[in-house]
Design a protein around this motif. Structure first.
Motif, PDB file in Angstrom:
ATOM      1  N   LEU A 192       0.834  -1.190   0.153  1.00  0.00           N
ATOM      2  CA  LEU A 192      -0.083  -0.078   0.243  1.00  0.00           C
ATOM      3  C   LEU A 192       0.828   1.305   0.111  1.00  0.00           C
ATOM      4  CD1 LEU A 192      -2.660  -1.067   2.431  1.00  0.00           C
ATOM      5  CD2 LEU A 192      -3.019  -1.103   0.048  1.00  0.00           C
ATOM      6  N   TYR A 193       1.918   1.190   0.454  1.00  0.00           N
ATOM      7  CA  TYR A 193       2.922   2.452   0.639  1.00  0.00           C
ATOM      8  C   TYR A 193       3.170   3.087  -0.760  1.00  0.00           C
ATOM      9  CZ  TYR A 193       5.947   5.808   2.589  1.00  0.00           C
ATOM     10  OH  TYR A 193       6.333   7.200   3.180  1.00  0.00           O
ATOM     11  N   PRO A 194       3.295   2.600  -1.878  1.00  0.00           N
ATOM     12  CA  PRO A 194       3.594   3.272  -3.027  1.00  0.00           C
ATOM     13  C   PRO A 194       2.413   3.874  -3.564  1.00  0.00           C
ATOM     14  CG  PRO A 194       4.529   1.016  -3.164  1.00  0.00           C
ATOM     15  CD  PRO A 194       3.591   1.135  -1.741  1.00  0.00           C
ATOM     16  N   PHE A 195       1.164   3.365  -3.208  1.00  0.00           N
ATOM     17  CA  PHE A 195       0.003   4.333  -3.318  1.00  0.00           C
ATOM     18  C   PHE A 195      -0.148   5.371  -2.561  1.00  0.00           C
ATOM     19  CE2 PHE A 195      -0.894  -0.161  -4.614  1.00  0.00           C
ATOM     20  CZ  PHE A 195      -1.477   0.037  -5.937  1.00  0.00           C
ATOM     21  N   LEU A 196       0.336   5.250  -1.421  1.00  0.00           N
ATOM     22  CA  LEU A 196       0.164   6.483  -0.290  1.00  0.00           C
ATOM     23  C   LEU A 196       1.316   7.654  -0.972  1.00  0.00           C
ATOM     24  CD1 LEU A 196      -0.221   4.467   3.053  1.00  0.00           C
ATOM     25  CD2 LEU A 196      -1.867   5.745   1.749  1.00  0.00           C
ATOM     26  N   ARG A 197       2.471   7.209  -1.371  1.00  0.00           N
ATOM     27  CA  ARG A 197       3.586   7.947  -1.578  1.00  0.00           C
ATOM     28  C   ARG A 197       2.949   8.863  -2.984  1.00  0.00           C
ATOM     29  NH1 ARG A 197       8.336   4.895  -2.134  1.00  0.00           N
ATOM     30  NH2 ARG A 197       7.410   4.296  -4.368  1.00  0.00           N
ATOM     31  N   ALA A 198       2.447   7.917  -3.810  1.00  0.00           N
ATOM     32  CA  ALA A 198       1.975   8.787  -5.109  1.00  0.00           C
ATOM     33  C   ALA A 198       0.976   9.859  -4.901  1.00  0.00           C
ATOM     34  CB  ALA A 198       1.486   7.676  -6.245  1.00  0.00           C
ATOM     35  N   PHE A 199       0.061   9.457  -3.762  1.00  0.00           N
ATOM     36  CA  PHE A 199      -1.147  10.316  -3.514  1.00  0.00           C
ATOM     37  C   PHE A 199      -0.253  11.400  -3.100  1.00  0.00           C
ATOM     38  CE2 PHE A 199      -4.100  11.779  -0.185  1.00  0.00           C
ATOM     39  CZ  PHE A 199      -5.015  12.088  -1.222  1.00  0.00           C
ATOM     40  N   ARG A 200       0.721  11.373  -1.880  1.00  0.00           N
ATOM     41  CA  ARG A 200       1.338  12.451  -1.312  1.00  0.00           C
ATOM     42  C   ARG A 200       2.013  13.300  -2.460  1.00  0.00           C
ATOM     43  NH1 ARG A 200       6.805  13.571  -1.220  1.00  0.00           N
ATOM     44  NH2 ARG A 200       7.582  14.745   0.441  1.00  0.00           N
ATOM     45  N   ASN A 201       2.686  12.723  -3.374  1.00  0.00           N
ATOM     46  CA  ASN A 201       3.488  13.548  -4.522  1.00  0.00           C
ATOM     47  C   ASN A 201       2.563  13.970  -5.271  1.00  0.00           C
ATOM     48  OD1 ASN A 201       5.954  12.368  -3.478  1.00  0.00           O
ATOM     49  ND2 ASN A 201       6.149  11.078  -5.226  1.00  0.00           N
ATOM     50  N   GLY A 202       1.272  13.650  -5.633  1.00  0.00           N
ATOM     51  CA  GLY A 202       0.144  14.368  -6.357  1.00  0.00           C
ATOM     52  C   GLY A 202      -0.142  15.548  -5.510  1.00  0.00           C
ATOM     53  N   LEU A 203      -0.461  15.656  -4.130  1.00  0.00           N
ATOM     54  CA  LEU A 203      -0.749  16.512  -3.666  1.00  0.00           C
ATOM     55  C   LEU A 203       0.169  17.717  -3.643  1.00  0.00           C
ATOM     56  CD1 LEU A 203      -2.575  14.920  -0.381  1.00  0.00           C
ATOM     57  CD2 LEU A 203      -3.574  16.217  -2.187  1.00  0.00           C
ATOM     58  N   LEU A 204       1.216  17.386  -3.410  1.00  0.00           N
ATOM     59  CA  LEU A 204       2.442  18.261  -3.288  1.00  0.00           C
ATOM     60  C   LEU A 204       2.545  19.074  -4.775  1.00  0.00           C
ATOM     61  CD1 LEU A 204       5.186  16.641  -1.105  1.00  0.00           C
ATOM     62  CD2 LEU A 204       3.663  18.666  -0.393  1.00  0.00           C
ATOM     63  N   LYS A 205       2.489  18.172  -5.752  1.00  0.00           N
ATOM     64  CA  LYS A 205       2.630  19.034  -6.983  1.00  0.00           C
ATOM     65  C   LYS A 205       1.511  19.872  -7.138  1.00  0.00           C
ATOM     66  CE  LYS A 205       3.899  17.427 -11.547  1.00  0.00           C
ATOM     67  NZ  LYS A 205       4.603  16.153 -12.083  1.00  0.00           N
ATOM     68  N   LEU A 206       0.265  19.640  -7.007  1.00  0.00           N
ATOM     69  CA  LEU A 206      -0.932  20.261  -7.153  1.00  0.00           C
ATOM     70  C   LEU A 206      -0.754  21.522  -6.375  1.00  0.00           C
ATOM     71  CD1 LEU A 206      -3.916  17.723  -6.950  1.00  0.00           C
ATOM     72  CD2 LEU A 206      -3.380  19.362  -8.929  1.00  0.00           C
ATOM     73  N   LYS A 207      -0.233  21.621  -4.972  1.00  0.00           N
ATOM     74  CA  LYS A 207      -0.044  22.868  -4.134  1.00  0.00           C
ATOM     75  C   LYS A 207       1.457  23.547  -4.893  1.00  0.00           C
ATOM     76  CE  LYS A 207      -0.220  22.702   0.084  1.00  0.00           C
ATOM     77  NZ  LYS A 207       0.133  22.549   1.597  1.00  0.00           N
ATOM     78  N   GLY A 208       2.131  23.031  -5.528  1.00  0.00           N
ATOM     79  CA  GLY A 208       3.334  23.857  -6.325  1.00  0.00           C
ATOM     80  C   GLY A 208       4.249  23.616  -5.234  1.00  0.00           C
ATOM     81  N   VAL A 209       4.379  22.764  -4.269  1.00  0.00           N
ATOM     82  CA  VAL A 209       5.420  22.531  -3.337  1.00  0.00           C
ATOM     83  C   VAL A 209       6.723  21.639  -3.805  1.00  0.00           C
ATOM     84  CG1 VAL A 209       6.116  21.509  -0.994  1.00  0.00           C
ATOM     85  CG2 VAL A 209       3.843  22.554  -1.418  1.00  0.00           C
ATOM     86  N   ARG A 210       7.955  22.415  -3.791  1.00  0.00           N
ATOM     87  CA  ARG A 210       8.992  21.698  -3.967  1.00  0.00           C
ATOM     88  C   ARG A 210       9.538  20.493  -3.145  1.00  0.00           C
ATOM     89  NH1 ARG A 210      12.288  26.194  -7.079  1.00  0.00           N
ATOM     90  NH2 ARG A 210      13.828  24.222  -7.423  1.00  0.00           N
TER      91      ARG A 210
END
Length: 138
Positions: free
Chosen positions: A109-127
């Protein structure tokens, strides 16, 4: 490993700019015999932790980290450890404990959680978290 002022504590290093990571860090409650220290990897005070994790070859952009009993756990290993140490009596602690204490489930499950995290950060424009240790710190 740095001198740990609380060697029996659990040091949870997470990305404070990630809404899910920050919420998870606040939700996690450990059993009473553990002390939880929440460390936002983006805070200046986290610099020693980030250096320590970087020196061990881990990238906090690939997952959260736990330092417990002088060992570093990253990603799915950190998730399984925090689940095993979580209060399993009620609420979110019960859910986290029973879903993620299994290393196999955490690993899957962790890769899905990490992908979700990375998607959220990208949407927020966070480096990404800067994992580079400056030359003056070497």
């Amino acid at each position: 490993m740095r001198d740990d002022p609380d060697p029996e504590g659990v040091w949870f290093i997470y990305d404070g700019d990630c809404p899910v990571c920050a919420m998870s860090a606040e939700i996690v409650k450990l059993r009473r015999n553990f002390r939880l220290h929440l460390i936002n990897a983006r805070d200046e005070g986290a610099h020693d932790f980030v250096k320590q994790i970087d020196a061990a070859g881990f990238d906090l952009n690939q997952g959260m980290a736990i330092i417990y009993q002088s060992q570093i756990y990253i990603g799915d290993e950190a998730l399984a450890l925090i689940a095993a140490l979580s209060d399993d009596r009620h609420g979110w602690g019960w859910i986290v404990h029973h879903i993620f204490k299994s290393r196999t489930r955490s690993r899957v499950l962790y890769p899905f959680l990490r992908a979700f995290r990375n998607g959220l950060l990208k949407l927020k424009g966070v480096r990404p978290i800067d994992m580079k240790v400056s030359p003056r710190d070497r």
